[in-house]
Design a protein around this motif. Structure first.
Motif, PDB file in Angstrom:
ATOM      1  N   GLY A  83       0.769  -1.231   0.000  1.00 26.10           N
ATOM      2  CA  GLY A  83       0.000   0.000   0.000  1.00 26.10           C
ATOM      3  C   GLY A  83       0.799   1.279   0.000  1.00 26.10           C
ATOM      4  O   GLY A  83       0.226   2.355   0.180  1.00 26.10           O
ATOM      5  N   ALA A  84       2.120   1.229  -0.188  1.00 26.76           N
ATOM      6  CA  ALA A  84       2.908   2.461  -0.212  1.00 26.76           C
ATOM      7  C   ALA A  84       4.060   2.388  -1.218  1.00 26.76           C
ATOM      8  O   ALA A  84       4.162   3.235  -2.111  1.00 26.76           O
ATOM      9  N   ILE A  85       4.935   1.397  -1.099  1.00 28.30           N
ATOM     10  CA  ILE A  85       6.183   1.387  -1.867  1.00 28.30           C
ATOM     11  C   ILE A  85       5.957   1.409  -3.392  1.00 28.30           C
ATOM     12  O   ILE A  85       6.571   2.233  -4.085  1.00 28.30           O
ATOM     13  N   PRO A  86       5.096   0.554  -3.968  1.00 31.94           N
ATOM     14  CA  PRO A  86       4.904   0.619  -5.428  1.00 31.94           C
ATOM     15  C   PRO A  86       4.415   1.995  -5.884  1.00 31.94           C
ATOM     16  O   PRO A  86       4.870   2.513  -6.921  1.00 31.94           O
ATOM     17  N   ALA A  87       3.512   2.600  -5.130  1.00 34.90           N
ATOM     18  CA  ALA A  87       2.997   3.913  -5.514  1.00 34.90           C
ATOM     19  C   ALA A  87       4.069   4.989  -5.379  1.00 34.90           C
ATOM     20  O   ALA A  87       4.140   5.918  -6.199  1.00 34.90           O
ATOM     21  N   MET A  88       4.929   4.894  -4.370  1.00 39.96           N
ATOM     22  CA  MET A  88       6.004   5.865  -4.207  1.00 39.96           C
ATOM     23  C   MET A  88       7.000   5.775  -5.355  1.00 39.96           C
ATOM     24  O   MET A  88       7.537   6.794  -5.818  1.00 39.96           O
ATOM     25  N   VAL A  89       7.247   4.563  -5.828  1.00 41.03           N
ATOM     26  CA  VAL A  89       8.110   4.383  -6.993  1.00 41.03           C
ATOM     27  C   VAL A  89       7.457   4.988  -8.235  1.00 41.03           C
ATOM     28  O   VAL A  89       8.109   5.676  -9.036  1.00 41.03           O
ATOM     29  N   PHE A  90       6.163   4.766  -8.383  1.00 44.11           N
ATOM     30  CA  PHE A  90       5.442   5.256  -9.563  1.00 44.11           C
ATOM     31  C   PHE A  90       5.440   6.782  -9.628  1.00 44.11           C
ATOM     32  O   PHE A  90       5.693   7.368 -10.687  1.00 44.11           O
ATOM     33  N   PHE A  94       7.211   8.534 -12.779  1.00 46.54           N
ATOM     34  CA  PHE A  94       6.295   8.946 -13.841  1.00 46.54           C
ATOM     35  C   PHE A  94       5.519  10.234 -13.585  1.00 46.54           C
ATOM     36  O   PHE A  94       5.222  10.964 -14.531  1.00 46.54           O
ATOM     37  N   MET A  95       5.171  10.525 -12.324  1.00 47.45           N
ATOM     38  CA  MET A  95       4.257  11.633 -12.086  1.00 47.45           C
ATOM     39  C   MET A  95       4.942  12.932 -11.666  1.00 47.45           C
ATOM     40  O   MET A  95       4.436  14.016 -11.961  1.00 47.45           O
ATOM     41  N   MET A  96       6.092  12.850 -11.001  1.00 52.27           N
ATOM     42  CA  MET A  96       6.759  14.084 -10.595  1.00 52.27           C
ATOM     43  C   MET A  96       7.165  14.957 -11.776  1.00 52.27           C
ATOM     44  O   MET A  96       7.144  16.192 -11.653  1.00 52.27           O
ATOM     45  N   PRO A  97       7.550  14.379 -12.934  1.00 46.62           N
ATOM     46  CA  PRO A  97       7.846  15.265 -14.066  1.00 46.62           C
ATOM     47  C   PRO A  97       6.686  16.177 -14.445  1.00 46.62           C
ATOM     48  O   PRO A  97       6.901  17.313 -14.871  1.00 46.62           O
ATOM     49  N   PHE A  98       5.451  15.692 -14.268  1.00 47.79           N
ATOM     50  CA  PHE A  98       4.294  16.532 -14.597  1.00 47.79           C
ATOM     51  C   PHE A  98       4.076  17.600 -13.524  1.00 47.79           C
ATOM     52  O   PHE A  98       3.848  18.771 -13.839  1.00 47.79           O
ATOM     53  N   VAL A 256      -5.907   1.227  -5.597  1.00 50.73           N
ATOM     54  CA  VAL A 256      -6.749   2.423  -5.522  1.00 50.73           C
ATOM     55  C   VAL A 256      -6.329   3.352  -4.386  1.00 50.73           C
ATOM     56  O   VAL A 256      -5.992   4.519  -4.613  1.00 50.73           O
ATOM     57  N   LEU A 257      -6.353   2.861  -3.143  1.00 54.86           N
ATOM     58  CA  LEU A 257      -6.032   3.732  -2.016  1.00 54.86           C
ATOM     59  C   LEU A 257      -4.569   4.154  -2.012  1.00 54.86           C
ATOM     60  O   LEU A 257      -4.243   5.312  -1.737  1.00 54.86           O
ATOM     61  N   SER A 258      -3.677   3.220  -2.325  1.00 57.88           N
ATOM     62  CA  SER A 258      -2.248   3.523  -2.285  1.00 57.88           C
ATOM     63  C   SER A 258      -1.865   4.559  -3.334  1.00 57.88           C
ATOM     64  O   SER A 258      -1.292   5.607  -3.020  1.00 57.88           O
ATOM     65  N   PHE A 259      -2.181   4.275  -4.593  1.00 54.00           N
ATOM     66  CA  PHE A 259      -1.828   5.214  -5.656  1.00 54.00           C
ATOM     67  C   PHE A 259      -2.628   6.509  -5.515  1.00 54.00           C
ATOM     68  O   PHE A 259      -2.139   7.593  -5.835  1.00 54.00           O
ATOM     69  N   GLY A 260      -3.870   6.381  -5.026  1.00 49.97           N
ATOM     70  CA  GLY A 260      -4.677   7.569  -4.824  1.00 49.97           C
ATOM     71  C   GLY A 260      -4.072   8.504  -3.793  1.00 49.97           C
ATOM     72  O   GLY A 260      -4.154   9.730  -3.929  1.00 49.97           O
TER      73      GLY A 260
END
Length: 604
Positions: A83-90, A94-98, A256-260
């Motif tokens: 519920g945390a590590i995969p989303a933190m990697v993502f 991928f998302m910080m550049p935006f 859902v909750l983690s990436f959200g």
């Protein structure tokens, strides 16, 4: 109330004076609104990385994860390793550049750039509401703690604690919060590591803890390893204390909750946006992920130990009432193999009587699991360090919410709709006023949190309503250029309403109709509050995802020329400016994911 020695008070007072001093020193550097809200984008990666972690490491986590450890066992580690590590990697890759590349000052402002003004307004209002509720949970946890440990009244406790946080944010803004969060990170580590060591020693190490929890598991109708193995009993909801099967866990929490939360919540994103370069911003969540994966050993283990340990200062009890939230209440005779924990029952605030759920079972006050362990095992001096670590966890969590709230209120609501075009000094003043208002609203929200016997369950429910549909909007907006503003707005509204409907038509086993659901009728009953929340999040995400797609297909998209830097396929890939190969975000991400997989295998 316990006896707190003078040296313990001295440690707490010294810490409070230190954090206030940081605010006073940094006040001179706050000259513009960007200094106050975004630290002038000048903070190095290792500082923003620890702040990224500490902003989430509030009382909700330190006390809430200890509560969940007592309630669900090692399966609580899923909040970290799934519920945390995969989303933190993502978000790092991928998302910080935006976020960073668009120069947006907040997550709602990114939504305006990608979609339109109404989508931004909706997210700004929902996020501002969520932050004050989350801050209120921190206040409730700390007020309850100070009442238990120091004998202060609950009302006085939350006012004093809130006043300290208000002072250093009011003076130094986000920079003050970030540097205090780094200090708080180390205090939490050094404050809780001795607690875990002493607790494990008292139960005979991991083998002894496993044996005692096995006794408890079988007494409540589970397999012996239900509290000490994270995946082995996820085949069916009835086989594990969490009350959820593997699909609900992976989809509801892991996706859902983690990436959200990690990918869209401005509370944590704000720390990365304060970094001094694009590469530093991308490395921020990856640096945070390294200690994050080890935190189950610091915050979950105390709860598990508290459920079964015999207090060293008192003789072993002849019997112990074992009544976890799942499974029937049973009385266990305290033999050499039987647990005798220190988690107390929850008491009715009006009568002082032990509370029981709708099925007549004793309701344990899981939020007190970690504090009770601390009281029983820490001597004078070390107790002060432990209390200070708890105080630090409260401050870091609450400060994170308040700094996110004042930024979103000032930039995305006040400047956009109430007072556009004012001088920068005016917005700086408004940011400080919003800080005071956010603290005041948080105090009111603290009393709502008192109805839950596990604050982490309540927090996850708030995320299911707000972050779950928001992640569907972001996923489509960042990776599908056809998504439109009308689609995003309709999807967010539909997703939030779907969460309300699902929650209103369902209820956890043993709960009464009210804030825990069932207010529209009870069509479904879940084994636990977390199981209900995971499925509420799934319903919200799927509804938002589908509605956004359908409405986008029948409305006009924005021209591709306007989407550069906002959509993945239309944005130039970031180039990492680092001196060494091991500093590259991709290398850090691979190492983090590899270690996470290893931990899941070890505790399978």
């Amino acid at each position: 109330m316990t006896h707190v020695a003078g040296i313990d008070y001295a440690v707490m007072v010294l810490y409070s004076a230190f954090v206030l001093g940081i605010g006073v020193l940094l006040r001179r550097s706050v000259r513009t609104s960007e200094d106050f809200f975004l630290s002038g984008r000048s903070i190095p990666a290792w500082v923003t990385g620890l702040a990224f972690l500490s902003a989430n490491l509030g009382a909700q986590e330190v006390i809430g994860m200890g509560a969940s450890g007592a309630k669900y066992g090692i399966a609580t580690s899923h909040f970290y390793w799934i519920g945390a590590i995969p989303a933190m990697v993502f978000i790092g890759l991928f998302m910080m550049p935006f976020y960073y590349g668009s120069r947006a000052r907040s997550v709602p402002e990114y939504l305006k750039l990608r979609f339109d003004e109404k989508t931004r307004a909706l997210n700004a209002v929902s996020f501002a509401t969520m932050t004050v509720f989350s801050s209120g949970i921190s206040l409730y946890a700390m007020g309850k703690l100070l009442h238990l440990l120091l004998g202060w009244s609950f009302d006085a406790s939350i006012l004093v604690a809130a006043g300290v946080v208000l002072a250093y944010i009011f003076l130094g803004g986000l920079t003050s919060a970030i540097y205090n969060e780094v200090l708080q990170f180390f205090l939490i580590v050094f404050g809780f590591a001795p607690l875990v060591f002493l607790g494990l020693r008292a139960v005979g190490g991991w083998p002894g803890l496993s044996a005692r929890l096995a006794t408890l598991a079988t007494a409540n109708g589970y397999a012996p390893g239900a509290y000490t193995r994270s995946w082995a009993f996820m085949g069916h909801a009835s086989q594990n204390p969490v009350g959820v099967e593997w699909f609900g866990l992976v989809m509801g929490l892991g996706f859902v909750l983690s990436f959200g939360y990690w990918c869209t919540d401005f509370l944590v994103v704000q720390r990365a946006m304060a970094a001094n370069s694009m590469t530093a911003a991308r490395r921020t969540p990856l640096i945070a992920a390294l200690p994050k994966m080890l935190f189950p050993f610091l915050v979950i283990f105390p709860g598990m130990i508290a459920l079964v340990v015999t207090p060293p200062a008192s003789p072993p009890a002849t019997s112990a009432q074992v009544a976890p939230a799942l499974g029937p209440a049973v009385t266990v005779t305290a033999t050499a193999a039987a647990p005798a924990g220190v988690v107390p029952p929850k008491l009715d605030p009006r009568t002082g009587a032990t509370l029981r759920d709708a099925r007549g079972r004793v309701v344990l006050d899981y939020d007190l699991a970690t504090p009770m362990l601390l009281l029983n095992f820490f001597p004078a001096g070390l107790l002060g360090l432990g209390l200070t670590a708890l105080l630090a966890s409260f401050m870091s969590g609450m400060a994170g919410n308040v700094t996110a709230f004042n930024t979103v209120w000032t930039y995305d609501l006040y400047q956009s709709y109430l007072r556009p075009g004012a001088p920068d000094a005016h917005y700086l003043t408004m940011g400080r006023i919003a800080t005071v208002a956010g603290i005041a609203i948080s105090i009111a929200a603290a009393y709502v949190a008192a109805s839950f016997n596990n604050i982490m369950d309540f927090l996850q429910l708030v995320f299911a309503f707000v972050n779950a549909p928001l992640f569907a909007t972001f996923a489509l907006g960042m990776f599908w250029k056809r998504a439109t503003g009308h689609g995003a707005f309709a999807g967010l509204v539909a997703g939030t309403l779907a969460a309300a409907v699902h929650h209103g038509l369902s209820l956890p086993a043993g709960a009464s109709v009210g804030v825990k659901g069932g207010y529209l009728g009870v069509l479904a009953t879940f084994p636990s509050e977390l199981a209900q929340t995971f499925w509420t999040a799934i319903v919200a995400w799927v509804t938002c995802f589908l509605v956004t797609i359908l409405v986008s297909l029948v409305t006009r998209p924005r021209p591709e020329a306007e989407l550069g830097g906002l959509v993945y396929g239309l944005t130039e890939k970031p180039r990492d400016t680092v001196a060494h190969w091991y500093e590259r975000p991709v290398v850090l991400a691979a190492g983090v994911l590899g270690l996470t997989v290893l931990l899941n295998v070890v505790f399978f």
